[in-house]
Design a protein around this motif. Structure first.
Motif, short mmCIF file in Angstrom:
data_model
loop_
_atom_site.label_atom_id
_atom_site.label_comp_id
_atom_site.label_asym_id
_atom_site.label_seq_id
_atom_site.Cartn_x
_atom_site.Cartn_y
_atom_site.Cartn_z
N GLY A 172 9.05 56.51 -22.22
CA GLY A 172 10.22 56.03 -22.93
C GLY A 172 11.19 57.14 -23.24
N VAL A 173 12.47 56.77 -23.27
CA VAL A 173 13.51 57.68 -23.72
C VAL A 173 14.62 56.82 -24.32
CG1 VAL A 173 14.65 57.74 -21.46
CG2 VAL A 173 15.06 59.57 -23.09
N THR A 174 15.12 57.25 -25.46
CA THR A 174 16.22 56.55 -26.13
C THR A 174 17.23 57.60 -26.59
OG1 THR A 174 14.76 54.78 -26.90
CG2 THR A 174 16.87 55.03 -28.04
N GLY A 175 18.50 57.33 -26.35
CA GLY A 175 19.48 58.31 -26.76
C GLY A 175 20.89 57.77 -26.69
N LEU A 176 21.84 58.67 -26.97
CA LEU A 176 23.25 58.35 -26.95
C LEU A 176 23.92 59.16 -25.86
CD1 LEU A 176 23.95 58.36 -30.80
CD2 LEU A 176 23.44 56.39 -29.33
N GLY A 177 24.71 58.49 -25.03
CA GLY A 177 25.41 59.17 -23.97
C GLY A 177 26.87 59.37 -24.30
N ASP A 178 27.65 59.73 -23.31
CA ASP A 178 29.09 59.92 -23.46
C ASP A 178 29.78 58.59 -23.14
OD1 ASP A 178 31.74 60.57 -23.37
OD2 ASP A 178 31.48 62.37 -22.16
N PRO A 179 30.48 57.99 -24.12
CA PRO A 179 31.13 56.70 -23.85
C PRO A 179 32.14 56.75 -22.72
CG PRO A 179 31.10 57.19 -26.21
CD PRO A 179 30.66 58.44 -25.51
N MET A 180 32.64 57.93 -22.41
CA MET A 180 33.62 58.05 -21.33
C MET A 180 32.96 58.05 -19.96
SD MET A 180 36.48 57.99 -22.90
CE MET A 180 35.73 56.94 -24.14
N ASP A 181 31.66 58.25 -19.91
CA ASP A 181 30.95 58.22 -18.63
C ASP A 181 30.83 56.79 -18.12
OD1 ASP A 181 30.62 60.93 -18.54
OD2 ASP A 181 28.55 60.91 -19.27
N SER A 182 30.72 56.65 -16.82
CA SER A 182 30.42 55.35 -16.23
C SER A 182 28.96 55.00 -16.51
CB SER A 182 30.67 55.36 -14.73
OG SER A 182 29.76 56.26 -14.10
N LEU A 183 28.62 53.72 -16.31
CA LEU A 183 27.23 53.32 -16.52
C LEU A 183 26.29 54.04 -15.56
CD1 LEU A 183 27.52 49.46 -17.11
CD2 LEU A 183 27.34 51.27 -18.80
N SER A 184 26.73 54.26 -14.33
CA SER A 184 25.87 54.95 -13.38
C SER A 184 25.65 56.40 -13.79
CB SER A 184 26.48 54.88 -11.98
OG SER A 184 27.77 55.48 -11.96
N ALA A 185 26.69 57.05 -14.35
CA ALA A 185 26.53 58.43 -14.81
C ALA A 185 25.57 58.49 -16.00
CB ALA A 185 27.89 59.02 -15.18
N SER A 186 25.65 57.51 -16.89
CA SER A 186 24.71 57.46 -18.02
C SER A 186 23.30 57.24 -17.55
CB SER A 186 25.13 56.35 -18.99
OG SER A 186 26.37 56.61 -19.58
N LEU A 187 23.13 56.38 -16.55
CA LEU A 187 21.81 56.13 -16.00
C LEU A 187 21.21 57.40 -15.42
CD1 LEU A 187 19.65 54.00 -15.14
CD2 LEU A 187 20.91 53.76 -13.00
N ASP A 188 22.02 58.16 -14.70
CA ASP A 188 21.53 59.38 -14.07
C ASP A 188 21.30 60.49 -15.08
OD1 ASP A 188 20.98 61.04 -11.65
OD2 ASP A 188 22.76 62.11 -12.34
#
Length: 875
Positions: free
Chosen positions: A837-853
């Motif tokens: 498991g991993v849970t976190g906050l990404g960059d809202p300006m990133d695309s969904l694919s960038a957040s996935l990677d």
């Protein structure tokens, strides 16, 4: 609205007068014989060559139920039943003229894959509940407790029994050996049980039954045949003890200087489960220090509306016999008992100083639980559950100095449920009572000290169960400190602080609240092609169930009506189809007319077993008391939505489902586009793979952000959100044999939202969106120098009037379970589990694919390795 309700009632009355009656079917009877000493009992190997089977004749003459009801099945079946003092024995002969087409699909227990046959026993003979034992041609067992006259099938029930199957030149055969201790029945010279045997010919998706059940019948179990000849059998008292031991190793990214995140932990745990037959009708289940490490993780979810998210129960102790404790009193998921409250995440938060580290437990420890449940031969359904959860502490470290703070108090939960059948099992009355009591310390005075709820329910069926009247009423009472009751009044469920409400108001001196809820419904459940029902439900403003139940929103009165037409007779075009129209209206207890909705749904299953499902809805009036989180009543623009789903033949080794959901409000106030794609592939009998993907775009010009104060005037701040969500679930199952399997579940979940066009509420109930809100001008809103908040100069005097945090977000989560399960002897299991498991906050300006990677695949994940072993002693 009143004219519409009258029209619905008149229509229902007219249909009652001319609807086709149910076809009356005479119950069939089968007679069994006791195995005498001179005849050895059958060996359960699936071959039917034991001499004992010659003691009774075959029972046959199966009839097709689906798709073409009351016609001869493609392949016939027959069965025999024997018994001795401890077991019921069943033999099956499933004829099949196409041996190469027999679907011998391996799965784990309760997989229900491929060709199969089942015996369903109503040993209470109450015509509402039954025990189902199925055997597949691959020898995989499936077992379910059936309730609500066939409307609820609970596969969490796992009795100990034995089965085997065999393919020969006439088709396939199977044998089953069922201990009487796993069934429930009272004392009698001769037992007379309800009986059904049903077979699924998988390649045709054809279900045949021994006792005919018309497609328009009002139920399933009530239409069973009868088993006679069980003489002088003694009810078997059950005594099973199942200790377990768990070895668990956790690894995770270490954090510098954090003594609670050093990179790994090791846990050795143990506990005990027990099942004690107080009588043959009633069972006591006990668990001490239970462990649910093998249970699949909850799916990812995010709720911008602020409401709690409902997750289904997956823990074995709580889902077995859950139907007895169920009390859905209104609509949706609202229930007096929601077992996920037991063992919940701690509700308190520790007070931390600068430089301190904290370790907060994820869940509350269940010290022990007991469940007393069953049904007597006189028609009494009894359920009693008691559970205690322990004090939970957050451990705080300050440069090596440790202290503890209580974050969840010692809590006792109790649920009592009672129902009584009468009127030849056509009616029942019942009740429920729950209690939650907490031992609070001073730092947890914000929690309610005690919560109690009670309810009465009933259902009456008449005219061969075709028509029904049902209802229920509940009452709740919570008490605690002034702080806790004030919090309760201001929670999203209640919102007594609403600025435009005259019927509720926050009273900070109160130490208790008392509320009611309930439902009344009348309808037609069977007979002919028409079904309809109408009713009303309510939840008073002070109703509060969330200590041990589930309540989304109080202060609601709702009326509804549903009319459905079923096409039950197959044609050259379809196997079955249905169409439904419905409406509902809602009010609050001040009398505000909040909502009306009209909806159409349709479903068709084509002759090639492909299917289409469609639906559409019109919502001309939508008001909400909760959107502004304590502010005034809010009006949404008029909304329309529709959905279309289509799928291929689910029998095939490769099948798929595609779907699209569309919703639009006037003036683009709100929109939703959801795309669904599901695949399932079974390259060979022992292995199956499924992939479910959903992508959603959900823009909203008036998404609530926060409340601010502007010179003593509340400002409800909204924004235009562009929310996009992607979630996919991957599963595979590999069955080595019927008792050994490997399963995998993995789910990445990503949701991000970016805001523009910030605005505030002007006239919350205006029809025109431009009058409902006012946009901030470019000179009124600026970003702070650190880019973490927005500064508002509403009156343009160059002074900051108020500010709010940047609401943009990107939430990412990944969860997976890989489980090896081996039932090495019946009832005893070994689990090997690997969870990530991993849970976190990404960059809202990133695309969904960038957040996935970057935030899932590119992050070091938490890992749990677990070995759990159980052994069931039967005494």
């Amino acid at each position: 609205m009143r004219n519409y309700c009258c029209l619905v009632l008149v229509l229902c009355h007219a249909i009652i007068c001319w609807s086709q009656d149910s076809i009356q079917v005479v119950p069939k009877k089968v007679y069994t014989t006791k195995i005498i000493v001179d005849n050895p009992v059958p060996t359960i190997d699936g071959t039917l060559d034991d001499r004992a089977w010659n003691l009774v004749p075959w029972s046959d003459e199966f009839i097709e139920r689906q798709p073409d009801e009351n016609t001869p099945p493609t392949e016939q079946s027959r069965f025999k039943i024997l018994y001795d003092q401890e077991y019921l024995y069943v033999a099956y002969r499933c004829f099949d003229s196409k041996l190469d087409k027999i679907e011998k699909r391996l799965s784990r227990r309760d997989g229900f894959a491929g060709d199969r046959i089942a015996i369903i026993i109503d040993s209470y003979h109450d015509k509402r509940t039954a025990f189902s034992f199925s055997t597949t041609v691959a020898g995989v067992k499936g077992d379910e407790f059936v309730s609500q006259n066939g409307n609820n099938w609970d596969d969490s029930w796992n009795p100990i029994w034995y089965t085997a199957s065999n393919i020969d030149d006439e088709g396939w055969t199977a044998e089953a050996k069922i201990p009487f201790s796993q069934l429930k029945f009272g004392k009698a010279k001769e037992q007379i049980w309800g009986l059904q045997v049903t077979r699924l010919l998988f390649r045709e998706q054809e279900r045949s039954v021994w006792q005919r059940v018309p497609q328009n019948a009002p139920g399933f179990i009530s239409e069973f045949g009868e088993l006679h000849g069980l003489l002088d059998i003694e009810p078997q008292k059950q005594l099973e003890i199942q200790p377990f031991v768990v070895n668990q190793y956790d690894s995770y990214p270490s954090e510098i200087d954090n003594p609670f995140r050093e990179g790994s932990d090791y846990i050795l745990n143990g506990g005990l489960d027990a099942k004690i037959g107080i009588t043959n009708d009633l069972t006591l289940d006990l668990t001490v220090n239970p462990d649910f490490g093998q249970v699949e993780a909850d799916p990812g979810a995010i709720a911008l509306d602020g409401f709690q998210i409902f997750f289904r129960e997956q823990r074995p102790f709580f889902i077995e016999n859950k139907n007895i404790f169920d009390y859905e009193f209104a609509n949706g998921n609202d229930n007096v008992f929601y077992s996920r409250r037991i063992g919940r995440s701690p509700q308190g938060s520790p007070n931390l100083n600068s430089g301190e580290y904290v370790n907060v437990p994820n869940n509350t420890t269940i010290l022990g639980a007991a469940k007393f449940s069953g049904k007597t031969k006189d028609g009494w359904s009894i359920g009693f559950l008691e559970s205690v959860t322990g004090n939970m502490y957050a451990e705080i470290d300050n440069n090596g100095q440790r202290r503890k703070e209580l974050v969840e108090p010692l809590t006792n939960y109790m649920v009592g449920r009672l129902q009584k059948d009468f009127n030849d099992r056509n009616s029942y009355v019942g009740g429920i009572f729950t209690a939650t009591n907490r031992k609070l310390d001073a730092n947890l005075e914000f929690l309610r000290k005690a919560a109690y709820s009670g309810g009465l329910d009933f259902r009456h069926n008449w005219k061969e169960r075709r028509y029904y009247l049902e209802g229920n009423v509940v009452m709740s009472h919570v008490n605690g400190s002034k702080e806790s009751i004030t919090n309760t009044q201001e929670e999203l469920t209640h919102l007594f602080q609403r600025t435009d409400a005259s019927h509720v108001a926050v009273d900070t001196t109160r130490t208790s609240l008392t509320g009611t809820g309930g439902k009344i419904e009348i309808g037609k459940a069977g007979g002919g092609n028409w079904r309809y029902w109408t009713g009303a439900n309510w939840r008073s403003p002070e109703l509060e169930l969330n200590d041990i139940g589930f309540l989304r929103q109080a202060d609601d009165i709702r009326q509804y009506g549903v009319l459905q037409y079923l096409l039950l007779k197959p044609t050259k075009f379809y196997r079955q189809a249905n169409a439904t129209i419905s409406e509902f209206t809602s009010f609050d207890f001040e009398g505000n007319y909040n909502r009306i909705q009209y909806e159409f749904n349709g479903f068709i299953n084509y002759q090639n077993n492909w299917f289409t499902e469609i639906g559409a809805s019109h919502k001309p009036r939508i008001f909400s008391n909760t959107v502004l989180r304590g502010g005034p009543r809010w009006r949404w623009s008029e909304e329309n939505f529709y959905y279309v789903f289509a799928g291929t033949d689910q029998r095939k080794k490769f099948n798929m489902t595609m779907g699209y959901v569309n919703s639009r409000m006037k003036q683009d106030n709100f929109a939703l586009d959801r795309y669904v794609l599901r695949f399932r592939y079974q390259p060979f009998d022992a292995f199956s793979l499924s992939l479910n993907m959903e992508y959603e775009e959900n823009p909203n010009k008036t998404q609530y952000i926060t409340e601010a104060d502007f010179n003593g005037t509340p400002r409800y701040i909204l924004g235009n959100i562009d929310q996009r969500t992607f979630v996919t679930s991957l599963r595979f199952n590999y069955s080595i044999n019927p008792n050994m399997s490997i399963q995998y579940y993995g789910q990445p979940f990503i949701s991000r939202g970016t805001y523009t066009d910030f605005n505030f509420v002007n006239n919350p109930i205006a029809v025109d969106l431009s009058e409902r809100i006012s946009l901030y001008g470019p000179n009124q809103i600026t970003k702070s120098s650190d880019n973490v908040s927005y500064l508002i100069d509403e009156n343009l005097d160059t002074q900051v009037d108020y500010q709010f945090s940047d609401p943009d977000f990107a939430f990412v989560q990944f969860r997976s379970n890989l489980v090896f399960r081996w039932e090495y002897i019946p009832g005893s299991e070994i689990f090997l589990v690997w969870s990530q498991g991993v849970t976190g906050l990404g960059d809202p300006m990133d695309s969904l694919s960038a957040s996935l990677d970057g935030q899932i695949w590119g992050q070091e994940r938490d890992n749990t390795f677990l070995i759990k072993a159980t052994y069931r002693f039967i005494l």
